[in-house]
Design a protein around this motif. Sequence first.
Motif, PDB file in Angstrom:
ATOM      1  N   HIS A   2     -23.367 -16.182  16.380  1.00  0.00           N
ATOM      2  CA  HIS A   2     -22.911 -16.575  17.707  1.00  0.00           C
ATOM      3  C   HIS A   2     -21.671 -17.463  17.574  1.00  0.00           C
ATOM      4  CE1 HIS A   2     -22.876 -18.705  21.571  1.00  0.00           C
ATOM      5  NE2 HIS A   2     -23.486 -17.616  22.035  1.00  0.00           N
ATOM      6  N   PRO A   3     -20.646 -17.249  18.421  1.00  0.00           N
ATOM      7  CA  PRO A   3     -19.396 -18.008  18.267  1.00  0.00           C
ATOM      8  C   PRO A   3     -19.590 -19.515  18.235  1.00  0.00           C
ATOM      9  CG  PRO A   3     -19.101 -16.273  19.868  1.00  0.00           C
ATOM     10  CD  PRO A   3     -20.552 -16.250  19.496  1.00  0.00           C
ATOM     11  N   PHE A   4     -20.551 -20.005  19.016  1.00  0.00           N
ATOM     12  CA  PHE A   4     -20.744 -21.449  19.033  1.00  0.00           C
ATOM     13  C   PHE A   4     -21.400 -21.921  17.744  1.00  0.00           C
ATOM     14  CE2 PHE A   4     -22.851 -25.429  20.578  1.00  0.00           C
ATOM     15  CZ  PHE A   4     -21.682 -26.137  20.801  1.00  0.00           C
ATOM     16  N   ASP A   5     -22.294 -21.113  17.222  1.00  0.00           N
ATOM     17  CA  ASP A   5     -22.893 -21.450  15.928  1.00  0.00           C
ATOM     18  C   ASP A   5     -21.843 -21.422  14.833  1.00  0.00           C
ATOM     19  OD1 ASP A   5     -25.261 -21.697  17.172  1.00  0.00           O
ATOM     20  OD2 ASP A   5     -26.130 -19.810  16.447  1.00  0.00           O
ATOM     21  N   GLU A  61     -18.718 -21.995  15.231  1.00  0.00           N
ATOM     22  CA  GLU A  61     -17.892 -23.192  15.437  1.00  0.00           C
ATOM     23  C   GLU A  61     -18.565 -24.418  14.817  1.00  0.00           C
ATOM     24  OE1 GLU A  61     -14.957 -23.816  16.576  1.00  0.00           O
ATOM     25  OE2 GLU A  61     -15.114 -26.003  16.766  1.00  0.00           O
ATOM     26  N   ASP A  77     -28.807 -20.556   8.097  1.00  0.00           N
ATOM     27  CA  ASP A  77     -29.099 -21.292   9.315  1.00  0.00           C
ATOM     28  C   ASP A  77     -28.512 -22.692   9.254  1.00  0.00           C
ATOM     29  OD1 ASP A  77     -30.029 -22.323  11.582  1.00  0.00           O
ATOM     30  OD2 ASP A  77     -32.126 -21.692  11.278  1.00  0.00           O
ATOM     31  N   PHE A 118     -28.366 -24.925  11.327  1.00  0.00           N
ATOM     32  CA  PHE A 118     -29.098 -25.961  12.058  1.00  0.00           C
ATOM     33  C   PHE A 118     -30.125 -26.643  11.192  1.00  0.00           C
ATOM     34  CE2 PHE A 118     -27.379 -23.445  15.457  1.00  0.00           C
ATOM     35  CZ  PHE A 118     -26.896 -24.416  16.286  1.00  0.00           C
ATOM     36  N   TRP A 137     -29.783 -29.499  18.890  1.00  0.00           N
ATOM     37  CA  TRP A 137     -30.260 -28.438  19.790  1.00  0.00           C
ATOM     38  C   TRP A 137     -31.650 -27.945  19.416  1.00  0.00           C
ATOM     39  CZ3 TRP A 137     -27.152 -29.832  23.076  1.00  0.00           C
ATOM     40  CH2 TRP A 137     -25.782 -29.934  22.864  1.00  0.00           C
ATOM     41  N   HIS A 138     -32.287 -28.624  18.474  1.00  0.00           N
ATOM     42  CA  HIS A 138     -33.644 -28.219  18.111  1.00  0.00           C
ATOM     43  C   HIS A 138     -34.624 -28.530  19.244  1.00  0.00           C
ATOM     44  CE1 HIS A 138     -34.522 -27.298  13.750  1.00  0.00           C
ATOM     45  NE2 HIS A 138     -33.220 -27.228  13.846  1.00  0.00           N
ATOM     46  N   PRO A 139     -35.477 -27.604  19.568  1.00  0.00           N
ATOM     47  CA  PRO A 139     -36.571 -27.983  20.478  1.00  0.00           C
ATOM     48  C   PRO A 139     -37.568 -28.826  19.680  1.00  0.00           C
ATOM     49  CG  PRO A 139     -36.823 -25.717  19.775  1.00  0.00           C
ATOM     50  CD  PRO A 139     -35.549 -26.222  19.139  1.00  0.00           C
ATOM     51  N   GLU A 170     -44.083 -28.133  17.730  1.00  0.00           N
ATOM     52  CA  GLU A 170     -45.360 -27.971  18.424  1.00  0.00           C
ATOM     53  C   GLU A 170     -46.126 -29.296  18.464  1.00  0.00           C
ATOM     54  OE1 GLU A 170     -47.639 -24.436  19.871  1.00  0.00           O
ATOM     55  OE2 GLU A 170     -45.589 -24.838  19.248  1.00  0.00           O
ATOM     56  N   LEU A 184     -44.516 -31.887  20.666  1.00  0.00           N
ATOM     57  CA  LEU A 184     -44.741 -31.546  22.068  1.00  0.00           C
ATOM     58  C   LEU A 184     -46.143 -31.964  22.506  1.00  0.00           C
ATOM     59  CD1 LEU A 184     -42.727 -30.187  23.920  1.00  0.00           C
ATOM     60  CD2 LEU A 184     -43.971 -28.053  23.586  1.00  0.00           C
ATOM     61  N   ASP A 185     -47.133 -31.617  21.673  1.00  0.00           N
ATOM     62  CA  ASP A 185     -48.519 -31.982  22.003  1.00  0.00           C
ATOM     63  C   ASP A 185     -48.664 -33.488  22.122  1.00  0.00           C
ATOM     64  OD1 ASP A 185     -49.310 -29.401  22.083  1.00  0.00           O
ATOM     65  OD2 ASP A 185     -49.937 -29.316  19.971  1.00  0.00           O
ATOM     66  N   ILE A 207     -46.372 -35.685  22.833  1.00  0.00           N
ATOM     67  CA  ILE A 207     -45.726 -36.190  24.042  1.00  0.00           C
ATOM     68  C   ILE A 207     -46.631 -35.979  25.258  1.00  0.00           C
ATOM     69  CG2 ILE A 207     -43.799 -35.819  25.643  1.00  0.00           C
ATOM     70  CD1 ILE A 207     -42.146 -34.987  23.133  1.00  0.00           C
TER      71      ILE A 207
END
Lengths: 202, 661
Positions: free
Chosen positions: B573-576, B578, B631, B633, B641-643, B646, B649-650, B652
């Motif tokens: 992806h172009p943004f990746d 970049e 990768d 990232f 940009w990482h979510p 799991e 999230l739990d 939180i």
Amino acid sequence: MAKLIVYYAHPGQTFSRANRAMARRASDIEGITFVDLYAEYPRHDIDVHKEQARLLEHDVIVFQFPLYWYSTPSLLKEWQDLVLQHGFAYGHSGDKLAGKALLLAITAGGSDEAYTQDGYQQHTMRTFLTPLEQTAGLCQMRFPPPYVLFGALKADEATELAHHIDGYVELLTRIRDGKFELKDATADQLTSASDILSLSKD
Amino acid sequence: MTDFLLLAFVFLVAGVVAVPIASRLGLGSVLGYLIAGIVISPLLATLGVDVISIQHFAEFGVVMMLFLVGLELEPRMLWNMRAKLLGLGGLQVGGTTVLVMGVAMMLGQPWTISLAIGLVLALSSTAIVLQTLNEKGLMRSNGGQSSFSVLLFQDIAVIPMLAFIPLLAMPELMDLATDAGHGTSVHGADAHGGSHASDHGTGDHGASLSLVDGLPGWQAALITIGAIGAVILGGVYLTRPLFRFIAMAGLRELFVAAALMFVIGIALLMTLVGLSPALGTFLAGVVLANSEYRHELESDIDPFRGLLLGLFFITVGAAIDFELLLGNLASILCMTFGLIALKSLVLLALAWVFQLQGADKWLFGLGLAQAGEFGFVLLSFTVANDVIPQNLADQLLLIVALSMLLTPGLFILYEKVIAPRFVKTQERDADEIDEVGEVIIAGHGRFGGIVNRMLRATGYATTVVDYNASHLDMLRSFGFKVFFGDATRPDLIHAAGIEKAKLLIVAIDGKEQINALVHYVRENYPHVPVIARAVDRQHVYDLFAMGCVEIIRETFDSSVRTGRSALERLGMHPFDAELAARKFAEDDRHILKEMALVHDPKIPISQNTAYIEKSKTLMKEREEQIFGKRDVFDLSTDRGWHPPSEEDLDAILADHEAKAP
């Protein structure tokens, strides 16, 4: 027939489940313009004239994005800052977008219960979307109920996600074909996949 | 041959020893040379050297200096100076002549001789004053400009004087002259005037070679005008193709030769038509002031000018006849100081009329108070034409020389005593005349050209130096202002104004050339920041060690962009892509900086253990992070940009549910 343009903004597509799949399906729909903002402007250098020309050519503008800190990803905000100029989108003689519609397609990490006054977000989703709603208002654009997926990070791929993506495609197709009435949203109104899919059974 | 070598050696030793000492003592180079001349004068007398004939040769330094002065003056500037030139210059020469003449008549001289003396002493020393003004950076001040106007007028005035003086000839002297004969001895008091006169008779104004002698007035005038026209037209139309032609040979010394040929040719032409060679080369300089070859010409001629002027000052010092001086010490000193006082008065009066303020007034008044080297020329001319008797001329010669010798002292008086009182006005003046911030770009090729366009597009004034003539033609056709020359030459980079430059961008080709230029500038102008182009990593280390503020690897950014395009083409992806490019570039710069710190230009890399160790550690770090992984990232610093995971999230959600009412 309505002319649609979808502005898709996601800086971390590698990790996206919902949005990437939504984008892939939406970009396959014939007769609508699909823009991956981060692909088109990886260095944030937005071509304002090009964007304004594109807006003039379309009737319905769709922002598709994951909710980041109760707002749009930065590039989409940059897009608004630059493209929605005084004299074009608002202000004196700024009526170029009047009568068009701004539709939001949002995914949120939190559940729908979280986005209530009793939930941990303490406000409804529409409260968080007020800036966008008011932007549309200032531009004399219609603001139909946003299409939202809650709990996007934990949604089951085969059921919930598939359901939402189908609903998205159905929504865009119906708008394109003029089979969807773009009413202004009231109060805390949102649209979900079920609403759209139940429509399509008619 | 031995004689010549011995003589050259003596002169050079005197200059090389005396000038640095004088400069260190704050006396300026002119006084240094003069003292050197005085010191070696007994030696020269023993060797039987004809100092005056050397002086005539060295006067060519003045010719070269006026050429350089002309190069600095655009025609428009000269035109703007016309009021000063005629008004100040005319009144100074006229006023001084009349007053000196009056004094001489009071001392009992006939009016013809008095007038001649007035004319001779009205002139000031172009060589000393311009050299000193340049050295002290006063050339652009109001006082400096006014001084220059007067000097220029004097140089022009010499021509009508040369025409006029023979009319003052006295019959008695003519008889005397035929009896005595001219300069047959080579040393001693008589030799000076005598050899001077004969030398002058054949050299500057003799009948040996002339285009205008014996022609009716109107033809002579026509030829003279034609010669001036030839200089102007040649300067405008011929220099460019000429220099381009010379550039084809690719030999640097040819440019020096061509520049010398140019100056000598014009001087010759002017002499042939009976004009002042200095004036002719000055005119040529003005014509070339707008040329892109200006800097090259400047740096080519400058060393010759410096050496010849140095030689000239030495001869002035050496020519002082101490026997005669001691014999008439009181009267000669009196007359010398009297002359300086009188000229100062005239100049200060003019400064008042022309509203020169503060320190400028004094710079003008004291700076030009001496008699000048053209006085030597005129004196020998007057003797040769039987206007002034020999013994009087010898004394006048001493007055001229002494007044020149005292000039540096007057400048010191100005600098140490007078100028400090006017510091405020001086500072304000300096602000007005200061040139705007300059960026020098060395090399206008694939690299420097882009930098230049970018800086100019954003409104910065740049001075471009490049050594490719055909390239320059192309640039000129696009309307760029560029100068021809080899930037690695210290004199050229000096001429391009490195001292005042706010920034130097080194965009020339070749590691060695880049190193030479950067090294020179960092050593001599440490206040000028240098952005340099580096060929590779190793070169970055070298430039870092020399103290460059920014080092740009010439192909690095384009390589990174190439890499980014490749990633996009491969489907990223172009943004990746970049983000990956940014990440890589930042990381690489970081590594480079760390490596530069441990790199030592004196130790070969294979023996630099610290360097090798550092390199290993960094490589290991990178291997753990980036290499072989598609990768980007996964880099710890790029989690933006990482979510959340799991578990996160739990956690939180659980946290919030616990807090909920």
